[in-house]
Enzyme design. Sequence first.
Site, PDB file in Angstrom:
ATOM      1  N   CYS A   2       0.838  -1.202   0.000  1.00 64.53           N
ATOM      2  CA  CYS A   2       0.000   0.000   0.000  1.00 64.53           C
ATOM      3  C   CYS A   2       0.875   1.255   0.000  1.00 64.53           C
ATOM      4  O   CYS A   2       2.024   1.222   0.419  1.00 64.53           O
ATOM      5  CB  CYS A   2      -0.859   0.030   1.247  1.00 64.53           C
ATOM      6  SG  CYS A   2      -1.886  -1.412   1.436  1.00 64.53           S
ATOM      7  N   ARG A  28       4.476   0.590  -6.670  1.00 66.74           N
ATOM      8  CA  ARG A  28       4.439  -0.367  -5.564  1.00 66.74           C
ATOM      9  C   ARG A  28       3.402  -1.455  -5.799  1.00 66.74           C
ATOM     10  O   ARG A  28       3.350  -2.429  -5.063  1.00 66.74           O
ATOM     11  CB  ARG A  28       4.106   0.362  -4.255  1.00 66.74           C
ATOM     12  CG  ARG A  28       5.154   1.377  -3.847  1.00 66.74           C
ATOM     13  CD  ARG A  28       4.605   2.322  -2.803  1.00 66.74           C
ATOM     14  NE  ARG A  28       4.347   1.675  -1.539  1.00 66.74           N
ATOM     15  CZ  ARG A  28       5.119   1.775  -0.467  1.00 66.74           C
ATOM     16  NH1 ARG A  28       6.206   2.484  -0.518  1.00 66.74           N
ATOM     17  NH2 ARG A  28       4.799   1.171   0.646  1.00 66.74           N
ATOM     18  N   TRP A  75      -3.071  -2.388  -1.505  1.00 66.78           N
ATOM     19  CA  TRP A  75      -2.707  -3.741  -1.950  1.00 66.78           C
ATOM     20  C   TRP A  75      -3.337  -4.662  -0.911  1.00 66.78           C
ATOM     21  O   TRP A  75      -2.944  -4.665   0.250  1.00 66.78           O
ATOM     22  CB  TRP A  75      -1.182  -3.884  -1.980  1.00 66.78           C
ATOM     23  CG  TRP A  75      -0.714  -5.294  -2.134  1.00 66.78           C
ATOM     24  CD1 TRP A  75      -0.313  -6.142  -1.139  1.00 66.78           C
ATOM     25  CD2 TRP A  75      -0.600  -6.029  -3.352  1.00 66.78           C
ATOM     26  NE1 TRP A  75       0.040  -7.345  -1.666  1.00 66.78           N
ATOM     27  CE2 TRP A  75      -0.128  -7.314  -3.011  1.00 66.78           C
ATOM     28  CE3 TRP A  75      -0.855  -5.736  -4.682  1.00 66.78           C
ATOM     29  CZ2 TRP A  75       0.102  -8.299  -3.966  1.00 66.78           C
ATOM     30  CZ3 TRP A  75      -0.630  -6.718  -5.631  1.00 66.78           C
ATOM     31  CH2 TRP A  75      -0.149  -7.977  -5.271  1.00 66.78           C
ATOM     32  N   ASN A 101      -1.361   1.780   6.196  1.00 67.39           N
ATOM     33  CA  ASN A 101      -0.499   0.725   5.651  1.00 67.39           C
ATOM     34  C   ASN A 101      -0.111  -0.181   6.804  1.00 67.39           C
ATOM     35  O   ASN A 101       0.143   0.313   7.917  1.00 67.39           O
ATOM     36  CB  ASN A 101       0.807   1.300   5.088  1.00 67.39           C
ATOM     37  CG  ASN A 101       0.603   2.010   3.781  1.00 67.39           C
ATOM     38  OD1 ASN A 101      -0.505   2.075   3.262  1.00 67.39           O
ATOM     39  ND2 ASN A 101       1.694   2.552   3.248  1.00 67.39           N
ATOM     40  N   GLY A 102       0.013  -1.491   6.547  1.00 70.89           N
ATOM     41  CA  GLY A 102       0.449  -2.409   7.591  1.00 70.89           C
ATOM     42  C   GLY A 102      -0.661  -3.374   7.955  1.00 70.89           C
ATOM     43  O   GLY A 102      -1.638  -3.532   7.218  1.00 70.89           O
ATOM     44  N   GLU A 474      16.352 -23.598  -7.814  1.00 72.86           N
ATOM     45  CA  GLU A 474      15.915 -22.197  -7.888  1.00 72.86           C
ATOM     46  C   GLU A 474      17.094 -21.298  -8.291  1.00 72.86           C
ATOM     47  O   GLU A 474      16.926 -20.360  -9.089  1.00 72.86           O
ATOM     48  CB  GLU A 474      15.332 -21.774  -6.528  1.00 72.86           C
ATOM     49  CG  GLU A 474      14.923 -20.324  -6.421  1.00 72.86           C
ATOM     50  CD  GLU A 474      13.890 -19.879  -7.440  1.00 72.86           C
ATOM     51  OE1 GLU A 474      13.303 -20.728  -8.132  1.00 72.86           O
ATOM     52  OE2 GLU A 474      13.683 -18.656  -7.556  1.00 72.86           O
ATOM     53  N   LYS A 478      16.816 -18.958 -11.571  1.00 66.67           N
ATOM     54  CA  LYS A 478      16.987 -17.500 -11.511  1.00 66.67           C
ATOM     55  C   LYS A 478      18.108 -17.079 -12.450  1.00 66.67           C
ATOM     56  O   LYS A 478      18.014 -16.097 -13.152  1.00 66.67           O
ATOM     57  CB  LYS A 478      17.316 -17.102 -10.059  1.00 66.67           C
ATOM     58  CG  LYS A 478      16.764 -15.835  -9.606  1.00 66.67           C
ATOM     59  CD  LYS A 478      15.329 -15.861  -9.130  1.00 66.67           C
ATOM     60  CE  LYS A 478      14.375 -16.567 -10.009  1.00 66.67           C
ATOM     61  NZ  LYS A 478      13.035 -16.732  -9.489  1.00 66.67           N
ATOM     62  N   GLU A 481      17.155 -17.447 -16.202  1.00 62.74           N
ATOM     63  CA  GLU A 481      16.070 -16.524 -16.522  1.00 62.74           C
ATOM     64  C   GLU A 481      16.558 -15.115 -16.847  1.00 62.74           C
ATOM     65  O   GLU A 481      16.094 -14.502 -17.803  1.00 62.74           O
ATOM     66  CB  GLU A 481      15.204 -16.442 -15.257  1.00 62.74           C
ATOM     67  CG  GLU A 481      13.765 -16.403 -15.461  1.00 62.74           C
ATOM     68  CD  GLU A 481      13.048 -16.312 -14.119  1.00 62.74           C
ATOM     69  OE1 GLU A 481      13.636 -16.550 -13.037  1.00 62.74           O
ATOM     70  OE2 GLU A 481      11.870 -15.975 -14.165  1.00 62.74           O
ATOM     71  N   HIS A 497      25.326 -39.596 -12.541  1.00 66.16           N
ATOM     72  CA  HIS A 497      24.444 -40.395 -13.405  1.00 66.16           C
ATOM     73  C   HIS A 497      24.241 -39.729 -14.758  1.00 66.16           C
ATOM     74  O   HIS A 497      23.283 -40.062 -15.462  1.00 66.16           O
ATOM     75  CB  HIS A 497      23.105 -40.635 -12.704  1.00 66.16           C
ATOM     76  CG  HIS A 497      23.264 -41.403 -11.424  1.00 66.16           C
ATOM     77  ND1 HIS A 497      23.642 -42.730 -11.398  1.00 66.16           N
ATOM     78  CD2 HIS A 497      23.157 -41.008 -10.130  1.00 66.16           C
ATOM     79  CE1 HIS A 497      23.741 -43.125 -10.136  1.00 66.16           C
ATOM     80  NE2 HIS A 497      23.456 -42.098  -9.345  1.00 66.16           N
ATOM     81  N   LYS A 596       5.187 -12.068 -16.175  1.00 65.72           N
ATOM     82  CA  LYS A 596       5.053 -12.192 -14.724  1.00 65.72           C
ATOM     83  C   LYS A 596       3.944 -13.167 -14.355  1.00 65.72           C
ATOM     84  O   LYS A 596       4.045 -13.913 -13.395  1.00 65.72           O
ATOM     85  CB  LYS A 596       4.766 -10.803 -14.124  1.00 65.72           C
ATOM     86  CG  LYS A 596       4.731 -10.767 -12.603  1.00 65.72           C
ATOM     87  CD  LYS A 596       6.115 -10.894 -12.009  1.00 65.72           C
ATOM     88  CE  LYS A 596       6.140 -11.094 -10.526  1.00 65.72           C
ATOM     89  NZ  LYS A 596       7.368 -11.735 -10.050  1.00 65.72           N
TER      90      LYS A 596
HETATM   91  C1  F6R Z   1      10.545 -17.506 -11.985  1.00 62.06           C
HETATM   92  C2  F6R Z   1       9.123 -17.255 -11.997  1.00 62.06           C
HETATM   93  C3  F6R Z   1       8.216 -18.298 -12.565  1.00 62.06           C
HETATM   94  C4  F6R Z   1       6.972 -18.441 -11.689  1.00 62.06           C
HETATM   95  C5  F6R Z   1       5.954 -19.381 -12.338  1.00 62.06           C
HETATM   96  C6  F6R Z   1       4.746 -19.615 -11.449  1.00 62.06           C
HETATM   97  O1  F6R Z   1      11.250 -16.420 -11.459  1.00 62.06           O
HETATM   98  O2  F6R Z   1       8.682 -16.239 -11.557  1.00 62.06           O
HETATM   99  O3  F6R Z   1       8.868 -19.517 -12.701  1.00 62.06           O
HETATM  100  O4  F6R Z   1       7.362 -18.931 -10.444  1.00 62.06           O
HETATM  101  O5  F6R Z   1       5.533 -18.847 -13.567  1.00 62.06           O
HETATM  102  O6  F6R Z   1       4.123 -18.410 -11.144  1.00 62.06           O
HETATM  103  P1  F6R Z   1       3.113 -18.301  -9.927  1.00 62.06           P
HETATM  104  O7  F6R Z   1       3.869 -18.469  -8.671  1.00 62.06           O
HETATM  105  O8  F6R Z   1       2.498 -16.952 -10.085  1.00 62.06           O
HETATM  106  O9  F6R Z   1       2.099 -19.402 -10.110  1.00 62.06           O
END
Ligand code: F6R
Length: 601
Positions: A2, A28, A75, A101-102, A474, A478, A481, A497, A596
């Site tokens: 928020c 934000r 938010w 906020n909070g 992960e 990252k 990506e 293996h 996203k």
């Molecule tokens: C990697 C990333 C994606 C998401 C995936 C699932 O940095 O962001 O691999 O994790 O697309 O997304 P959500 O969590 O929104 O279901």
Amino acid sequence: MCGIIGCIGRGGDTKETLLAGLKNLEYRGYDSAGIAFGGETVTVEKREGELENLRRQLETTEAFDGSLGIGHTRWSTHGPPSDRNSHPHMDEAGRVAVVHNGIIENYQALRDELRVEGVEFTSDTDSEVVPHLIARQLDAGKPPEEAFTAAVERLDGSYALAAVVEGEHAIFTARNDSPLVIGVDGDATFVASDVPAFLEYTRDVVYLENGEYAVLRPGNWTVFDGASPVEKVVKTVEWSPEQTGKSGYDHFMLKEIHEQPTALRQCLRGRVDEFGGRFSVDELDELERPDAVQFVACGTSYHAALYAAELLRDAGVPAQAYLASEYALGPAPITPDTLVVGVTQSGETADTLSALREASVRGARTLALTNVVGSTAARECDHALYIRAGPEIGVAATKTFSSQLVALNVLVERLTAATGVEQTRSLISALRELPEQVQQVLDDSKAADVVDEFGDGNAFFFIGRGLDFPVALEGALKFKEITYEHAEGFAAGELKHGPLALVTENTPVFAVVTGDDERAQKTIGNVKEVESRGAPVIAVTDGQSDVERYADAVLEIPRTTARTAAMLANVQLQLVAYHTAYELDRTIDKPRNLAKSVTVE
Ligand code: F6R
């Protein structure tokens, strides 16, 4: 997250100043916005959705006083996005308007108390208790300033608050664990959750500390702490308006990596019963212990699911993590006592929604673990647990992954509660220490140096065992990506293996080795295998084992429990990915070909 803006002394420009402030806070993330004008009377306008909806509405409204006001971008944390849940909230007589906020932890008890006194609530939010509490104090004859402080004293939790009261040419504010800053510019004074909100008017600011209140009046402002005034220093910030959407960071991803300590605190807030040595989570009150748990998720969220499944298996509950895209068309066997958990920060990922729907059709109970209140997953599942990370703008998930891991710890303890009070107490204390330890990693990380030395490899491998295995996956995800370099994560034991054939002196290997148990020792065995083939080894370790002896570089994390060590190691790998992508001049916040929220299967 928020956002708050307030201003006084801007005369006829009040409305435009507030709207500009809200616009500046858009980065934000928000799902609704609103404004209250104060002075002789109090008027509120608020709308779900884009700021444009509010602007259009305001075109048809007269600002009664025009000389002061407060605004908010919301938010959702309590109650879905809607006009009625948007801020500002008012008391029943419309004399007081408040933005917050909070999270107010004792809001339920305060709501119950106010209901008994006849107050009718018009929203689902925790914040709405505040204007009613202030109104109660006004009714008892207190002057507005005292009424505001007396109301705030009743609150537990985190808050940045701004309020206006009918008949008062003033803005009342208070802060506890949620940032609030005053901006001063001659006769005009501003208050905001974040400097960017008013940066086009002034760079002279006064930061409020926890427990401080401030009253803004035309041409002056005062800060006090309880009853006594506090001397405050006016500081000048060096930022330019262009920088500020990212709070001075070069990228949203880096900003979000640095927001992790706050996000993790927020995730735990109000969910820990320290005295009873247990987690208490309102959202999960109705949830019964399942016979088995299946997790469905994609990408980063799948890695969080792998971590959680291992925790449950350790506690004796059959549990498995599935890639949602595979599960949807070939689900695992389900009984009516199976709980299927969709781990999805957005709550909108098509593959995960399909898997959850399939599980539901087959009779399983479903739970959404998500960051977005009111998302499709949250609405469609039988239960929802929110990770409260705040909005994440960078495409690469960072703070949402860490918050998922903390929320999954809470869920697992809630589902098993079998481990006993002592173990739960030690988990609580480890999770309580985690934000500080993440901060330590952020402050001391040598990731940038490691990238300088090893960043020009042909390919990059990440290995780990147990809870460090999802972290290795992960770390690789990252890395690939945002750098576009070839990176793979492996269970350390799988190297021999097949993947070992890829290992050369040009393939740096990041080995996540935490603790010093049998698993750690076995991973060290794998480290020796790659080392003897000439691969540079970067150990991510808490220093409990002797992995450093075989490593070319070390990324250190503080000593802690196995569960939280994995989370700290992940922060180091986030920084490795970030610095590599930075050196390669990649479009870090928007990697090519990625979105996203992935709403197609
Ligand atoms: C990697 C990333 C994606 C998401 C995936 C699932 O940095 O962001 O691999 O994790 O697309 O997304 P959500 O969590 O929104 O279901």
